[in-house]
Design a protein around this motif. Structure first.
Motif, PDB file in Angstrom:
ATOM      1  N   PHE A  63       0.886  -1.162   0.000  1.00  0.00           N
ATOM      2  CA  PHE A  63       0.000   0.000   0.000  1.00  0.00           C
ATOM      3  C   PHE A  63       0.924   1.212   0.000  1.00  0.00           C
ATOM      4  N   GLY A  64       1.322   1.615  -1.198  1.00  0.00           N
ATOM      5  CA  GLY A  64       2.284   2.702  -1.334  1.00  0.00           C
ATOM      6  C   GLY A  64       2.135   3.366  -2.690  1.00  0.00           C
ATOM      7  N   TYR A  65       3.023   4.285  -2.983  1.00  0.00           N
ATOM      8  CA  TYR A  65       2.932   5.061  -4.219  1.00  0.00           C
ATOM      9  C   TYR A  65       3.693   4.381  -5.350  1.00  0.00           C
ATOM     10  N   VAL A  66       3.025   4.205  -6.472  1.00  0.00           N
ATOM     11  CA  VAL A  66       3.637   3.724  -7.716  1.00  0.00           C
ATOM     12  C   VAL A  66       3.358   4.790  -8.773  1.00  0.00           C
ATOM     13  N   LYS A  67       4.354   5.218  -9.481  1.00  0.00           N
ATOM     14  CA  LYS A  67       4.167   6.260 -10.506  1.00  0.00           C
ATOM     15  C   LYS A  67       3.256   5.754 -11.612  1.00  0.00           C
ATOM     16  N   THR A  68       2.276   6.565 -11.979  1.00  0.00           N
ATOM     17  CA  THR A  68       1.408   6.258 -13.110  1.00  0.00           C
ATOM     18  C   THR A  68       1.624   7.325 -14.187  1.00  0.00           C
ATOM     19  N   ASN A  69       0.831   7.283 -15.249  1.00  0.00           N
ATOM     20  CA  ASN A  69       1.115   8.131 -16.408  1.00  0.00           C
ATOM     21  C   ASN A  69       0.676   9.584 -16.258  1.00  0.00           C
ATOM     22  N   TYR A  70      -0.523   9.786 -15.701  1.00  0.00           N
ATOM     23  CA  TYR A  70      -1.098  11.139 -15.707  1.00  0.00           C
ATOM     24  C   TYR A  70      -1.849  11.425 -14.405  1.00  0.00           C
ATOM     25  N   ASN A  71      -1.988  12.713 -14.111  1.00  0.00           N
ATOM     26  CA  ASN A  71      -2.911  13.166 -13.081  1.00  0.00           C
ATOM     27  C   ASN A  71      -3.753  14.289 -13.661  1.00  0.00           C
ATOM     28  N   VAL A  72      -4.811  14.670 -12.948  1.00  0.00           N
ATOM     29  CA  VAL A  72      -5.765  15.661 -13.444  1.00  0.00           C
ATOM     30  C   VAL A  72      -5.833  16.815 -12.452  1.00  0.00           C
ATOM     31  N   ARG A  73      -5.892  18.043 -12.970  1.00  0.00           N
ATOM     32  CA  ARG A  73      -5.855  19.226 -12.109  1.00  0.00           C
ATOM     33  C   ARG A  73      -6.859  20.280 -12.563  1.00  0.00           C
ATOM     34  N   CYS A  74      -7.334  21.078 -11.622  1.00  0.00           N
ATOM     35  CA  CYS A  74      -8.063  22.294 -11.985  1.00  0.00           C
ATOM     36  C   CYS A  74      -7.928  23.325 -10.874  1.00  0.00           C
ATOM     37  N   TYR A  75      -8.335  24.543 -11.165  1.00  0.00           N
ATOM     38  CA  TYR A  75      -8.015  25.678 -10.288  1.00  0.00           C
ATOM     39  C   TYR A  75      -9.257  26.511 -10.000  1.00  0.00           C
ATOM     40  N   TYR A  76      -9.332  27.013  -8.772  1.00  0.00           N
ATOM     41  CA  TYR A  76     -10.407  27.918  -8.378  1.00  0.00           C
ATOM     42  C   TYR A  76      -9.823  29.320  -8.256  1.00  0.00           C
ATOM     43  N   LYS A  77     -10.348  30.225  -9.055  1.00  0.00           N
ATOM     44  CA  LYS A  77      -9.855  31.603  -9.061  1.00  0.00           C
ATOM     45  C   LYS A  77     -10.997  32.532  -9.472  1.00  0.00           C
ATOM     46  N   ASP A  78     -11.050  33.703  -8.861  1.00  0.00           N
ATOM     47  CA  ASP A  78     -12.100  34.697  -9.160  1.00  0.00           C
ATOM     48  C   ASP A  78     -13.500  34.097  -9.029  1.00  0.00           C
ATOM     49  N   GLY A  79     -13.649  33.221  -8.042  1.00  0.00           N
ATOM     50  CA  GLY A  79     -14.978  32.700  -7.741  1.00  0.00           C
ATOM     51  C   GLY A  79     -15.462  31.557  -8.606  1.00  0.00           C
ATOM     52  N   LYS A  80     -14.604  30.999  -9.470  1.00  0.00           N
ATOM     53  CA  LYS A  80     -15.073  29.889 -10.309  1.00  0.00           C
ATOM     54  C   LYS A  80     -13.957  28.880 -10.578  1.00  0.00           C
ATOM     55  N   TRP A  81     -14.378  27.659 -10.903  1.00  0.00           N
ATOM     56  CA  TRP A  81     -13.439  26.577 -11.199  1.00  0.00           C
ATOM     57  C   TRP A  81     -13.080  26.557 -12.680  1.00  0.00           C
ATOM     58  N   SER A  82     -11.835  26.258 -12.976  1.00  0.00           N
ATOM     59  CA  SER A  82     -11.370  26.159 -14.365  1.00  0.00           C
ATOM     60  C   SER A  82     -11.759  24.809 -14.953  1.00  0.00           C
ATOM     61  N   SER A  83     -11.480  24.629 -16.230  1.00  0.00           N
ATOM     62  CA  SER A  83     -11.634  23.321 -16.861  1.00  0.00           C
ATOM     63  C   SER A  83     -10.510  22.404 -16.367  1.00  0.00           C
ATOM     64  N   LEU A  84     -10.702  21.107 -16.560  1.00  0.00           N
ATOM     65  CA  LEU A  84      -9.677  20.146 -16.140  1.00  0.00           C
ATOM     66  C   LEU A  84      -8.456  20.228 -17.046  1.00  0.00           C
ATOM     67  N   GLU A  85      -7.297  20.023 -16.441  1.00  0.00           N
ATOM     68  CA  GLU A  85      -6.044  19.923 -17.182  1.00  0.00           C
ATOM     69  C   GLU A  85      -5.424  18.560 -16.899  1.00  0.00           C
ATOM     70  N   VAL A  86      -4.725  18.012 -17.874  1.00  0.00           N
ATOM     71  CA  VAL A  86      -4.022  16.741 -17.692  1.00  0.00           C
ATOM     72  C   VAL A  86      -2.531  17.030 -17.589  1.00  0.00           C
ATOM     73  N   SER A  87      -1.874  16.392 -16.612  1.00  0.00           N
ATOM     74  CA  SER A  87      -0.437  16.592 -16.443  1.00  0.00           C
ATOM     75  C   SER A  87       0.262  15.242 -16.305  1.00  0.00           C
ATOM     76  N   ASP A  88       1.492  15.169 -16.813  1.00  0.00           N
ATOM     77  CA  ASP A  88       2.293  13.953 -16.605  1.00  0.00           C
ATOM     78  C   ASP A  88       3.378  14.194 -15.549  1.00  0.00           C
ATOM     79  N   SER A  89       3.305  15.352 -14.882  1.00  0.00           N
ATOM     80  CA  SER A  89       4.287  15.677 -13.840  1.00  0.00           C
ATOM     81  C   SER A  89       3.777  15.227 -12.472  1.00  0.00           C
ATOM     82  N   GLU A  90       4.666  14.719 -11.641  1.00  0.00           N
ATOM     83  CA  GLU A  90       4.317  14.345 -10.279  1.00  0.00           C
ATOM     84  C   GLU A  90       4.452  15.528  -9.316  1.00  0.00           C
TER      85      GLU A  90
END
Length: 339
Positions: A11-38
């Protein structure tokens, strides 16, 4: 499929290919972004780093015998993350955005979903934190939401076999009117002393008693406690423990099996009267407990005397896992198949 030793995953961390991110700014959430960075680029004055504005969830994706991937009660995780966000004044993540991010993260890393029959699953970690810069103690104006995944084996190395637990009295994970009912990092930081103390004494995890009087059972490390006696499933009621989605599900299954259910304060002395005891949560599902030792008094409570989990714990575990992997009928509509 990845060339991993699925049956022996920790039960530990194994690197996978992608993660998903989004941001809250000026009162609203952005669209999803895909990243390959850990890694995350974060402002040094972000409130997450200074004032603990951070919450997370733990959930799993399961590959069934039919090859389909299933999520278990994702809506409960979405709701709990909103509850945590509101508890420490962060911008809550809308349910639809939560689901979209989770499904995207799973699909992008589908090759890391362990094969059926290995006992492993894909652990999903939604993370929400204050990314906005503040030096005074106040909520951030900007937030970041990240979902990453990693394949995992059992939380306890014993798997579905009896574990040993130690009662710890010289530290608390949360105060009665503090953040105990929220899934925030601070509770886990506060638990580390107890976790290490229990492990050094040869036990898998600490059992915490209520912070106010040290009379009642609260939680077991990162899991909820339950006891079984007289055909009754008993689990603590407290203002400082996290509401477990697994425990909530087991309560329903216990009622389905004809057990009575009691959610109430559980005095530590009542341990002597239980026929079976266990810990439950997303990571462990159910871990039967074979021994509980009070490190302060030296008193030992013994269960599973034949070395095997009790019959009711076993039935509850097999039923829950059967639903999660699609082998048993999902009578309560808990499972979502990812198409």
């Amino acid at each position: 499929m990845q060339n991993l030793d699925w049956k022996n995953l920790p039960f530990g961390y194994v690197k996978t290919n992608y993660n998903v991110r989004c941001y809250y700014k000026d009162g609203k959430w952005s669209s999803l972004e895909v990243s390959d960075s850990e890694y995350i680029n974060i402002h040094m004055a972000a409130t997450a780093l200074h004032y603990g504005q951070e919450a997370f969830e733990g959930m799993k994706a399961y590959r069934g015998k039919d090859g389909k991937i299933r999520l278990f009660r994702w809506d409960e995780n979405a709701q709990r993350l909103q509850h945590s966000a509101e508890g420490i004044l962060m911008a809550p993540v809308p349910k639809e955005l939560f689901y979209e991010a989770v499904v995207k993260a799973v699909k992008l890393n589908e090759e890391f979903v362990p094969p059926f029959g290995t006992g492993a699953s894909l652990y999903i970690r939604p993370l929400l934190f204050g990314s906005g810069a503040e030096v005074g103690v106040r909520p951030a104006k900007e937030y970041m939401f990240v979902v990453f995944v990693t394949p995992v084996g059992p939380y306890f190395k014993e798997g579905f076999n009896p574990v040993k637990i130690a009662i710890v009295r010289d530290s608390d994970r949360a105060a009665p009117l503090g953040t105990g009912t929220f899934k925030v990092g601070g509770n886990y930081a506060a638990s580390l002393r107890g976790v290490e103390k229990a492990r050094k004494a040869g036990y898998s995890s600490p059992m915490y008693l209520d912070a106010k009087e040290k009379k009642y059972i609260d939680e077991i490390g990162a899991a909820n406690f339950f006891g079984i006696k007289d055909n009754t499933y008993i689990t603590p009621k407290s203002t400082s423990i996290l509401g477990s989605i697994t425990n909530k599900s087991i309560v329903q299954l216990a009622e389905d099996l004809g057990l009575k259910v009691e959610r109430r304060p559980v005095p530590v002395e009542e341990l002597e009267t239980f026929e079976e005891v266990g810990a439950c949560g997303t990571a462990a599902i159910i871990s039967p407990i074979g021994e509980i030792k009070d490190l302060e008094t030296g008193k030992v409570y013994t269960f599973c005397k034949d070395g095997k989990p009790g019959p009711i714990s076993t039935k509850l575990y097999e039923t829950l896992v059967g639903i999660q992997y699609g082998e048993l009928e999902d009578k309560h509509g808990w499972v979502t198949v990812i198409e």
